[in-house]
Design a protein around this motif. Structure first.
Motif, PDB file in Angstrom:
ATOM      1  N   ALA A  37       1.677   4.171   3.951  1.00 13.81           N
ATOM      2  CA  ALA A  37       3.037   3.844   4.392  1.00 13.81           C
ATOM      3  C   ALA A  37       3.031   3.773   5.916  1.00 13.81           C
ATOM      4  O   ALA A  37       2.789   4.779   6.586  1.00 13.81           O
ATOM      5  CB  ALA A  37       4.020   4.895   3.901  1.00 13.81           C
ATOM      6  N   ASP A  38       3.294   2.593   6.456  1.00 14.11           N
ATOM      7  CA  ASP A  38       3.033   2.374   7.883  1.00 14.11           C
ATOM      8  C   ASP A  38       4.288   2.201   8.737  1.00 14.11           C
ATOM      9  O   ASP A  38       4.187   1.950   9.936  1.00 14.11           O
ATOM     10  CB  ASP A  38       2.146   1.146   8.068  1.00 14.11           C
ATOM     11  N   GLY A  39       5.480   2.323   8.158  1.00 14.45           N
ATOM     12  CA  GLY A  39       6.694   2.105   8.945  1.00 14.45           C
ATOM     13  C   GLY A  39       7.306   3.406   9.423  1.00 14.45           C
ATOM     14  O   GLY A  39       6.688   4.482   9.375  1.00 14.45           O
ATOM     15  N   HIS A  40       8.551   3.303   9.879  1.00 18.75           N
ATOM     16  CA  HIS A  40       9.286   4.476  10.337  1.00 18.75           C
ATOM     17  C   HIS A  40      10.162   5.061   9.230  1.00 18.75           C
ATOM     18  O   HIS A  40      10.829   6.072   9.447  1.00 18.75           O
ATOM     19  CB  HIS A  40      10.147   4.112  11.543  1.00 18.75           C
ATOM     20  N   PRO A  89       6.481   8.170   5.738  1.00 21.14           N
ATOM     21  CA  PRO A  89       5.792   7.416   6.788  1.00 21.14           C
ATOM     22  C   PRO A  89       4.490   8.090   7.217  1.00 21.14           C
ATOM     23  O   PRO A  89       4.437   9.309   7.393  1.00 21.14           O
ATOM     24  CB  PRO A  89       6.807   7.402   7.935  1.00 21.14           C
ATOM     25  N   GLY A  90       3.442   7.278   7.331  1.00 23.95           N
ATOM     26  CA  GLY A  90       2.145   7.778   7.750  1.00 23.95           C
ATOM     27  C   GLY A  90       1.323   8.409   6.651  1.00 23.95           C
ATOM     28  O   GLY A  90       0.189   8.827   6.887  1.00 23.95           O
ATOM     29  N   THR A  91       1.844   8.466   5.427  1.00 29.36           N
ATOM     30  CA  THR A  91       1.128   9.097   4.313  1.00 29.36           C
ATOM     31  C   THR A  91       0.247   8.073   3.607  1.00 29.36           C
ATOM     32  O   THR A  91       0.674   6.949   3.340  1.00 29.36           O
ATOM     33  CB  THR A  91       2.113   9.702   3.306  1.00 29.36           C
ATOM     34  N   ALA A  92      -0.974   8.470   3.289  1.00 32.02           N
ATOM     35  CA  ALA A  92      -1.917   7.597   2.587  1.00 32.02           C
ATOM     36  C   ALA A  92      -2.100   8.058   1.159  1.00 32.02           C
ATOM     37  O   ALA A  92      -2.180   9.265   0.888  1.00 32.02           O
ATOM     38  CB  ALA A  92      -3.261   7.586   3.307  1.00 32.02           C
ATOM     39  N   LEU A  93      -2.149   7.112   0.232  1.00 32.62           N
ATOM     40  CA  LEU A  93      -2.517   7.419  -1.147  1.00 32.62           C
ATOM     41  C   LEU A  93      -4.036   7.539  -1.241  1.00 32.62           C
ATOM     42  O   LEU A  93      -4.758   7.018  -0.379  1.00 32.62           O
ATOM     43  CB  LEU A  93      -2.018   6.326  -2.085  1.00 32.62           C
ATOM     44  N   PRO A  94      -4.561   8.196  -2.264  1.00 30.24           N
ATOM     45  CA  PRO A  94      -6.019   8.307  -2.397  1.00 30.24           C
ATOM     46  C   PRO A  94      -6.690   6.938  -2.510  1.00 30.24           C
ATOM     47  O   PRO A  94      -6.145   6.011  -3.115  1.00 30.24           O
ATOM     48  CB  PRO A  94      -6.196   9.120  -3.688  1.00 30.24           C
ATOM     49  N   HIS A  95      -7.862   6.811  -1.927  1.00 29.58           N
ATOM     50  CA  HIS A  95      -8.646   5.583  -2.036  1.00 29.58           C
ATOM     51  C   HIS A  95      -9.051   5.395  -3.495  1.00 29.58           C
ATOM     52  O   HIS A  95      -9.483   6.336  -4.155  1.00 29.58           O
ATOM     53  CB  HIS A  95      -9.885   5.672  -1.141  1.00 29.58           C
ATOM     54  N   GLU A 147      -6.324  -2.539   2.856  1.00 31.50           N
ATOM     55  CA  GLU A 147      -7.412  -3.393   3.322  1.00 31.50           C
ATOM     56  C   GLU A 147      -7.119  -4.874   3.170  1.00 31.50           C
ATOM     57  O   GLU A 147      -7.800  -5.719   3.777  1.00 31.50           O
ATOM     58  CB  GLU A 147      -8.697  -3.039   2.570  1.00 31.50           C
ATOM     59  N   LEU A 148      -6.110  -5.235   2.383  1.00 33.16           N
ATOM     60  CA  LEU A 148      -5.818  -6.640   2.111  1.00 33.16           C
ATOM     61  C   LEU A 148      -4.657  -7.190   2.931  1.00 33.16           C
ATOM     62  O   LEU A 148      -4.446  -8.396   2.966  1.00 33.16           O
ATOM     63  CB  LEU A 148      -5.513  -6.836   0.622  1.00 33.16           C
ATOM     64  N   GLY A 149      -3.850  -6.314   3.564  1.00 33.46           N
ATOM     65  CA  GLY A 149      -2.730  -6.829   4.349  1.00 33.46           C
ATOM     66  C   GLY A 149      -1.600  -5.831   4.465  1.00 33.46           C
ATOM     67  O   GLY A 149      -1.732  -4.653   4.116  1.00 33.46           O
ATOM     68  N   ARG A 150      -0.474  -6.334   4.933  1.00 33.74           N
ATOM     69  CA  ARG A 150       0.733  -5.505   5.084  1.00 33.74           C
ATOM     70  C   ARG A 150       1.811  -6.047   4.140  1.00 33.74           C
ATOM     71  O   ARG A 150       2.030  -7.261   4.057  1.00 33.74           O
ATOM     72  CB  ARG A 150       1.236  -5.546   6.524  1.00 33.74           C
ATOM     73  N   TYR A 151       2.492  -5.143   3.460  1.00 37.32           N
ATOM     74  CA  TYR A 151       3.461  -5.510   2.433  1.00 37.32           C
ATOM     75  C   TYR A 151       4.809  -4.873   2.760  1.00 37.32           C
ATOM     76  O   TYR A 151       4.894  -3.668   3.026  1.00 37.32           O
ATOM     77  CB  TYR A 151       2.981  -5.043   1.057  1.00 37.32           C
ATOM     78  N   VAL A 152       5.854  -5.699   2.737  1.00 38.61           N
ATOM     79  CA  VAL A 152       7.210  -5.232   3.024  1.00 38.61           C
ATOM     80  C   VAL A 152       8.087  -5.510   1.804  1.00 38.61           C
ATOM     81  O   VAL A 152       7.614  -5.992   0.774  1.00 38.61           O
ATOM     82  CB  VAL A 152       7.773  -5.917   4.286  1.00 38.61           C
ATOM     83  N   ALA A 153       9.382  -5.197   1.933  1.00 42.80           N
ATOM     84  CA  ALA A 153      10.290  -5.294   0.793  1.00 42.80           C
ATOM     85  C   ALA A 153      10.227  -6.676   0.137  1.00 42.80           C
ATOM     86  O   ALA A 153      10.343  -7.701   0.812  1.00 42.80           O
ATOM     87  CB  ALA A 153      11.711  -4.985   1.230  1.00 42.80           C
ATOM     88  N   GLY A 154      10.050  -6.700  -1.173  1.00 41.53           N
ATOM     89  CA  GLY A 154       9.960  -7.938  -1.940  1.00 41.53           C
ATOM     90  C   GLY A 154       8.543  -8.389  -2.205  1.00 41.53           C
ATOM     91  O   GLY A 154       8.300  -9.134  -3.160  1.00 41.53           O
ATOM     92  N   ASP A 155       7.594  -7.968  -1.371  1.00 43.41           N
ATOM     93  CA  ASP A 155       6.201  -8.369  -1.563  1.00 43.41           C
ATOM     94  C   ASP A 155       5.608  -7.714  -2.795  1.00 43.41           C
ATOM     95  O   ASP A 155       5.975  -6.592  -3.171  1.00 43.41           O
ATOM     96  CB  ASP A 155       5.356  -7.971  -0.346  1.00 43.41           C
ATOM     97  N   VAL A 156       4.648  -8.398  -3.404  1.00 46.58           N
ATOM     98  CA  VAL A 156       3.896  -7.830  -4.518  1.00 46.58           C
ATOM     99  C   VAL A 156       2.422  -7.872  -4.166  1.00 46.58           C
ATOM    100  O   VAL A 156       1.904  -8.883  -3.690  1.00 46.58           O
ATOM    101  CB  VAL A 156       4.179  -8.592  -5.837  1.00 46.58           C
ATOM    102  N   ALA A 157       1.748  -6.748  -4.354  1.00 49.31           N
ATOM    103  CA  ALA A 157       0.303  -6.651  -4.147  1.00 49.31           C
ATOM    104  C   ALA A 157      -0.367  -6.679  -5.513  1.00 49.31           C
ATOM    105  O   ALA A 157      -0.055  -5.868  -6.382  1.00 49.31           O
ATOM    106  CB  ALA A 157      -0.045  -5.370  -3.399  1.00 49.31           C
ATOM    107  N   GLU A 158      -1.285  -7.603  -5.690  1.00 51.45           N
ATOM    108  CA  GLU A 158      -1.995  -7.780  -6.959  1.00 51.45           C
ATOM    109  C   GLU A 158      -3.449  -7.379  -6.752  1.00 51.45           C
ATOM    110  O   GLU A 158      -4.150  -7.980  -5.940  1.00 51.45           O
ATOM    111  CB  GLU A 158      -1.886  -9.230  -7.418  1.00 51.45           C
ATOM    112  N   ALA A 159      -3.902  -6.369  -7.471  1.00 52.24           N
ATOM    113  CA  ALA A 159      -5.274  -5.886  -7.320  1.00 52.24           C
ATOM    114  C   ALA A 159      -5.938  -5.807  -8.682  1.00 52.24           C
ATOM    115  O   ALA A 159      -5.351  -5.277  -9.633  1.00 52.24           O
ATOM    116  CB  ALA A 159      -5.285  -4.510  -6.650  1.00 52.24           C
TER     117      ALA A 159
END
Length: 227
Positions: free
Chosen positions: A195-198, A148-154, A173-185
């Protein structure tokens, strides 16, 4: 596909229609196919869309004139089978509802158990398991556990990157993603997932080309990250 599922805890972020078509046609690499299969396991909306794609493809095939048998030799047939046989393609139609097992069935051929997997420390708060080593073209697939609170490199992308959240959540920068979501870049996207949760964020990241890290630390880490 841009719409959100409307009931329960169904995923809100989905793959594009072009990706679903590629998946249905079997034209994606193993890592990208695995990422989509994990998303499909928890997304009835995308499974329905994939069924529609399959139905359209079947109708188009039926509309084609039959190919004379004499044009297809035994050597041609064997060559087609060899070209179409992947070394270890994840099952494309075997979906297991989330919550039935701590380790998704689609991942068991790669890691067995998440608890017993060989997690490696990449950086403070980040551990990984390599599922598919980088190919000559730069594709790869890895599991990441991000505290939690850790950022990957830009970073940006040399091709396509799919990130599927298995538990926890992250924001970029594109949104918030939770379990089941897929981010396509793709190669036009630059972002920094955090990582923004607890709880830690467990996700699978699949690429078909190397990432392009924008900071000095990211570039120094890239040979060890394998993405």
């Amino acid at each position: 596909m841009t719409g959100a599922c409307k009931t329960g805890h169904h995923p809100k972020h989905h793959p594009s229609d072009a990706l679903l078509v590629g998946y249905g046609a079997g034209s994606l690499g193993e890592g990208l196919s695995l990422a989509l299969a994990l998303h499909l396991a928890s997304c009835p909306e995308c499974r329905a869309a994939l069924a529609d794609i399959d139905a359209v493809g079947g109708a188009l095939l039926e509309a084609l004139p039959p190919e004379p048998l004499e044009r297809l030799t035994l050597a041609d047939t064997l060559a087609c089978l060899d070209a179409a046989r992947p070394e270890r393609r994840p099952p494309s139609r075997h979906f297991v509802p989330p919550g039935e097992s701590r380790t998704p069935s689609l991942l068991r051929p790669y890691v067995g158990s998440l608890a017993a997997a060989p997690w490696q420390r990449l950086a403070p708060g980040v551990r990984r398991v390599e599922l598919l080593p980088r190919t000559p073209r730069g594709g790869s697939a890895q599991l990441l556990r991000i505290a939690p609170g850790t950022a990957l490199p830009h970073h940006g992308h040399g091709g396509l990157e799919l990130t599927v959240v298995l538990s926890g959540s992250f924001t970029d920068e594109l949104g918030r993603y939770v379990a089941g979501d897929v981010a396509e870049a793709d190669d036009e996207v630059r972002h920094q997932p955090i990582a923004d949760g607890h709880e830690e964020c467990l996700c699978l990241i699949a690429t078909d080309a190397p990432l392009r890290f924008t900071g000095l630390m990211g570039r120094l880490m890239q040979p060890f990250i394998g993405l």
